[in-house]
Motif scaffolding. Structure first.
Motif, PDB file in Angstrom:
ATOM      1  N   ARG A   1      10.508  -4.800  -0.967  1.00  0.00           N
ATOM      2  CA  ARG A   1       9.639  -5.723  -0.238  1.00  0.00           C
ATOM      3  C   ARG A   1       8.597  -6.316  -1.173  1.00  0.00           C
ATOM      4  NH1 ARG A   1       7.476  -2.010   4.435  1.00  0.00           N
ATOM      5  NH2 ARG A   1       7.595  -0.517   2.715  1.00  0.00           N
ATOM      6  N   SER A   2       8.136  -7.514  -0.845  1.00  0.00           N
ATOM      7  CA  SER A   2       7.120  -8.162  -1.681  1.00  0.00           C
ATOM      8  C   SER A   2       5.760  -7.487  -1.476  1.00  0.00           C
ATOM      9  CB  SER A   2       7.010  -9.651  -1.338  1.00  0.00           C
ATOM     10  OG  SER A   2       6.408  -9.813  -0.050  1.00  0.00           O
ATOM     11  N   PHE A   3       4.876  -7.699  -2.443  1.00  0.00           N
ATOM     12  CA  PHE A   3       3.520  -7.138  -2.364  1.00  0.00           C
ATOM     13  C   PHE A   3       2.819  -7.593  -1.092  1.00  0.00           C
ATOM     14  CE2 PHE A   3      -1.017  -7.455  -3.069  1.00  0.00           C
ATOM     15  CZ  PHE A   3      -1.339  -6.243  -3.667  1.00  0.00           C
ATOM     16  N   TRP A   4       2.901  -8.883  -0.787  1.00  0.00           N
ATOM     17  CA  TRP A   4       2.179  -9.411   0.378  1.00  0.00           C
ATOM     18  C   TRP A   4       2.802  -8.967   1.691  1.00  0.00           C
ATOM     19  CZ3 TRP A   4      -2.367 -10.573  -0.859  1.00  0.00           C
ATOM     20  CH2 TRP A   4      -2.651 -11.130  -2.109  1.00  0.00           C
ATOM     21  N   ALA A   5       4.087  -8.733   1.683  1.00  0.00           N
ATOM     22  CA  ALA A   5       4.724  -8.221   2.900  1.00  0.00           C
ATOM     23  C   ALA A   5       4.179  -6.834   3.237  1.00  0.00           C
ATOM     24  CB  ALA A   5       6.237  -8.181   2.733  1.00  0.00           C
ATOM     25  N   VAL A   6       4.000  -6.008   2.225  1.00  0.00           N
ATOM     26  CA  VAL A   6       3.434  -4.685   2.444  1.00  0.00           C
ATOM     27  C   VAL A   6       1.961  -4.786   2.795  1.00  0.00           C
ATOM     28  CG1 VAL A   6       2.924  -2.454   1.366  1.00  0.00           C
ATOM     29  CG2 VAL A   6       5.110  -3.597   0.913  1.00  0.00           C
ATOM     30  N   ALA A   7       1.235  -5.670   2.118  1.00  0.00           N
ATOM     31  CA  ALA A   7      -0.218  -5.780   2.312  1.00  0.00           C
ATOM     32  C   ALA A   7      -0.571  -6.222   3.723  1.00  0.00           C
ATOM     33  CB  ALA A   7      -0.808  -6.750   1.297  1.00  0.00           C
ATOM     34  N   ARG A   8       0.319  -6.932   4.427  1.00  0.00           N
ATOM     35  CA  ARG A   8       0.027  -7.426   5.777  1.00  0.00           C
ATOM     36  C   ARG A   8       0.274  -6.393   6.857  1.00  0.00           C
ATOM     37  NH1 ARG A   8       2.460 -12.269   3.748  1.00  0.00           N
ATOM     38  NH2 ARG A   8       4.440 -11.702   4.739  1.00  0.00           N
ATOM     39  N   GLN A   9       0.774  -5.224   6.503  1.00  0.00           N
ATOM     40  CA  GLN A   9       1.000  -4.190   7.509  1.00  0.00           C
ATOM     41  C   GLN A   9      -0.347  -3.666   8.041  1.00  0.00           C
ATOM     42  OE1 GLN A   9       4.564  -1.432   6.593  1.00  0.00           O
ATOM     43  NE2 GLN A   9       3.670  -1.960   4.595  1.00  0.00           N
ATOM     44  N   PRO A  10      -0.430  -3.396   9.350  1.00  0.00           N
ATOM     45  CA  PRO A  10      -1.703  -2.913   9.920  1.00  0.00           C
ATOM     46  C   PRO A  10      -2.234  -1.663   9.232  1.00  0.00           C
ATOM     47  CG  PRO A  10      -0.179  -3.551  11.662  1.00  0.00           C
ATOM     48  CD  PRO A  10       0.594  -3.628  10.385  1.00  0.00           C
ATOM     49  N   ARG A  11      -1.320  -0.729   8.895  1.00  0.00           N
ATOM     50  CA  ARG A  11      -1.778   0.500   8.250  1.00  0.00           C
ATOM     51  C   ARG A  11      -2.416   0.194   6.895  1.00  0.00           C
ATOM     52  NH1 ARG A  11       0.790   3.881   4.588  1.00  0.00           N
ATOM     53  NH2 ARG A  11       2.717   2.673   4.791  1.00  0.00           N
ATOM     54  N   VAL A  12      -1.810  -0.717   6.147  1.00  0.00           N
ATOM     55  CA  VAL A  12      -2.321  -1.058   4.817  1.00  0.00           C
ATOM     56  C   VAL A  12      -3.606  -1.856   4.933  1.00  0.00           C
ATOM     57  CG1 VAL A  12      -1.774  -2.226   2.644  1.00  0.00           C
ATOM     58  CG2 VAL A  12       0.013  -0.983   3.883  1.00  0.00           C
ATOM     59  N   ILE A  13      -3.683  -2.722   5.937  1.00  0.00           N
ATOM     60  CA  ILE A  13      -4.926  -3.471   6.152  1.00  0.00           C
ATOM     61  C   ILE A  13      -6.067  -2.517   6.494  1.00  0.00           C
ATOM     62  CG2 ILE A  13      -6.068  -5.130   7.681  1.00  0.00           C
ATOM     63  CD1 ILE A  13      -3.403  -6.621   7.865  1.00  0.00           C
TER      64      ILE A  13
ATOM     65  N   VAL B   1     -11.024  -0.642  -5.070  1.00  0.00           N
ATOM     66  CA  VAL B   1     -10.164  -1.809  -4.825  1.00  0.00           C
ATOM     67  C   VAL B   1      -8.860  -1.686  -5.607  1.00  0.00           C
ATOM     68  CG1 VAL B   1     -10.003  -4.317  -5.048  1.00  0.00           C
ATOM     69  CG2 VAL B   1     -12.162  -3.266  -4.346  1.00  0.00           C
ATOM     70  N   LEU B   2      -8.941  -1.254  -6.865  1.00  0.00           N
ATOM     71  CA  LEU B   2      -7.738  -1.112  -7.674  1.00  0.00           C
ATOM     72  C   LEU B   2      -6.803  -0.048  -7.106  1.00  0.00           C
ATOM     73  CD1 LEU B   2      -9.222  -1.342 -11.288  1.00  0.00           C
ATOM     74  CD2 LEU B   2      -7.882  -3.071 -10.068  1.00  0.00           C
ATOM     75  N   LEU B   3      -7.375   0.997  -6.511  1.00  0.00           N
ATOM     76  CA  LEU B   3      -6.534   2.030  -5.905  1.00  0.00           C
ATOM     77  C   LEU B   3      -5.722   1.457  -4.754  1.00  0.00           C
ATOM     78  CD1 LEU B   3      -5.655   4.973  -5.626  1.00  0.00           C
ATOM     79  CD2 LEU B   3      -7.692   5.385  -4.232  1.00  0.00           C
TER      80      LEU B   3
ATOM     81  N   ARG C   1      -2.893  -0.469  -6.141  1.00  0.00           N
ATOM     82  CA  ARG C   1      -1.859   0.455  -6.631  1.00  0.00           C
ATOM     83  C   ARG C   1      -1.027   1.012  -5.474  1.00  0.00           C
ATOM     84  NH1 ARG C   1      -0.874   4.347 -10.668  1.00  0.00           N
ATOM     85  NH2 ARG C   1       1.181   5.218 -10.146  1.00  0.00           N
ATOM     86  N   LEU C   2      -1.698   1.377  -4.386  1.00  0.00           N
ATOM     87  CA  LEU C   2      -0.976   1.903  -3.230  1.00  0.00           C
ATOM     88  C   LEU C   2      -0.002   0.881  -2.664  1.00  0.00           C
ATOM     89  CD1 LEU C   2      -3.867   3.775  -1.372  1.00  0.00           C
ATOM     90  CD2 LEU C   2      -1.963   4.802  -2.621  1.00  0.00           C
ATOM     91  N   VAL C   3      -0.428  -0.380  -2.595  1.00  0.00           N
ATOM     92  CA  VAL C   3       0.452  -1.424  -2.051  1.00  0.00           C
ATOM     93  C   VAL C   3       1.639  -1.648  -2.978  1.00  0.00           C
ATOM     94  CG1 VAL C   3       0.592  -3.863  -1.409  1.00  0.00           C
ATOM     95  CG2 VAL C   3      -1.430  -2.524  -0.784  1.00  0.00           C
ATOM     96  N   ARG C   4       1.390  -1.691  -4.266  1.00  0.00           N
ATOM     97  CA  ARG C   4       2.492  -1.897  -5.217  1.00  0.00           C
ATOM     98  C   ARG C   4       3.498  -0.751  -5.150  1.00  0.00           C
ATOM     99  NH1 ARG C   4       0.289  -3.345 -11.053  1.00  0.00           N
ATOM    100  NH2 ARG C   4       2.557  -3.418 -11.375  1.00  0.00           N
ATOM    101  N   ASP C   5       2.983   0.483  -5.036  1.00  0.00           N
ATOM    102  CA  ASP C   5       3.901   1.620  -4.948  1.00  0.00           C
ATOM    103  C   ASP C   5       4.698   1.592  -3.659  1.00  0.00           C
ATOM    104  OD1 ASP C   5       3.010   2.416  -7.377  1.00  0.00           O
ATOM    105  OD2 ASP C   5       1.974   4.218  -6.700  1.00  0.00           O
ATOM    106  N   GLU C   6       4.033   1.184  -2.578  1.00  0.00           N
ATOM    107  CA  GLU C   6       4.758   1.106  -1.304  1.00  0.00           C
ATOM    108  C   GLU C   6       5.814   0.016  -1.348  1.00  0.00           C
ATOM    109  OE1 GLU C   6       5.501   1.986   2.829  1.00  0.00           O
ATOM    110  OE2 GLU C   6       4.698   3.050   1.096  1.00  0.00           O
ATOM    111  N   ALA C   7       5.489  -1.099  -2.031  1.00  0.00           N
ATOM    112  CA  ALA C   7       6.467  -2.189  -2.147  1.00  0.00           C
ATOM    113  C   ALA C   7       7.678  -1.747  -2.947  1.00  0.00           C
ATOM    114  CB  ALA C   7       5.814  -3.401  -2.812  1.00  0.00           C
TER     115      ALA C   7
END
Length: 285
Positions: free
Chosen positions: A8-20, A254-256, A259-265
């Protein structure tokens, strides 16, 4: 064989409610760190301003001012008075004399000679203590000695003396258990219980005495330098360093999250390879 999970793309993961939700938490943490950094920077500037006020006051002063004019007994000690010259008259009370342990001068560790002075004149003709219970007592640091039982250094001038010295604020209460006649702090809140009151909220670092005390050349206490406000001139480097630390911590928050989003992607691809890893390399479901 299971189908490979699409990355999945970075932004696809970043838009998830849990990640937000995680982003909001990390941004709050970053905001707290940023505010703490600003507070430390303000502290650094305040110390610089106090040092500048102290220097300006010394330049404007024609000579030593009466102690009671600058600091009436039992009044709060203003920070800008650190290092100001003052004069006072009174009589030493040698029975209450103490030595302050663990104080350095010119790279050597020794003791300060701390003597109570029962004040007879502080420049106000007694008005500064007219409504108090009696004549106030002033802690006087008469100098530095290498040994606590140096007889010559502990001798005080008899009768009334006129002292000139530098003002310094009271210290925090001591914590060490020391032999009788010793203390580890010049804390007026503790000294008033030993010497009685009323008492001044600061102490005097002796510059000159009339009549004079035993000189350092003859075994008397060595004269101390003028006290200065902690931090000196300019921004206080310690507070500035603390401010930078807090801002770095905020950036890490913020960097953490990134990193979490990139790893989830990238997690789908890892699971397809059988890594069994979840977010940030932690075990997945």
């Amino acid at each position: 064989m299971p189908e490979p999970t699409a990355r999945r793309s970075f932004w696809a993961v970043a838009r998830q409610p849990r990640v937000i939700g995680l982003l909001v938490l990390f941004l709050l943490a970053a905001a707290v760190c940023a505010r703490l950094g600003v507070w430390q920077l303000d502290r650094a500037q305040q110390r610089a301003e106090l040092a500048a006020q102290q220097e300006a006051a010394e330049l404007e002063a024609v000579g030593p001012e009466g102690l009671g004019v600058l600091l009436p007994p039992q009044s709060t000690f203003p920070g800008e008075l650190v290092g100001r010259q003052a004069w006072v008259e009174g009589e030493y009370e040698p029975d209450g004399q103490l030595v302050v342990a663990g104080r350095a001068l010119d790279g050597r560790t020794g003791y300060l000679v701390l003597t109570p002075l029962r004040v007879t004149d502080d420049g106000t003709a007694g008005e500064s203590w007219a409504e108090l219970s009696g004549a106030p007592v002033l802690p006087v640091v008469r100098g530095w000695v290498e040994e606590p039982d140096d007889a010559a250094a502990l001798v005080v001038p008899e009768g009334e003396v006129r002292l000139t010295g530098y003002l310094q604020a009271s210290e925090a209460a001591g914590e060490l258990v020391l032999p009788a006649g010793q203390t580890d702090a010049i804390a007026t809140g503790e000294l008033v219980n030993v010497w009685g009151g009323p008492i001044y909220s600061g102490y005097l670092v002796l510059l000159s005495s009339d009549p004079p005390q035993v000189s350092a050349a003859d075994g008397g206490p060595a004269q101390l330098p003028r006290p200065t406000i902690e931090g000196g001139t300019g921004l206080n480097l310690q507070n500035l360093f603390y401010a930078l630390q807090w801002w770095v911590f905020g950036g890490f928050a913020v960097l953490l999250w990134v990193r979490l989003v990139r790893d989830e992607a990238a997690g789908g691809a890892r699971r397809a390879r059988g890594d069994g890893s979840g977010i940030a390399g932690l075990p997945g479901d």
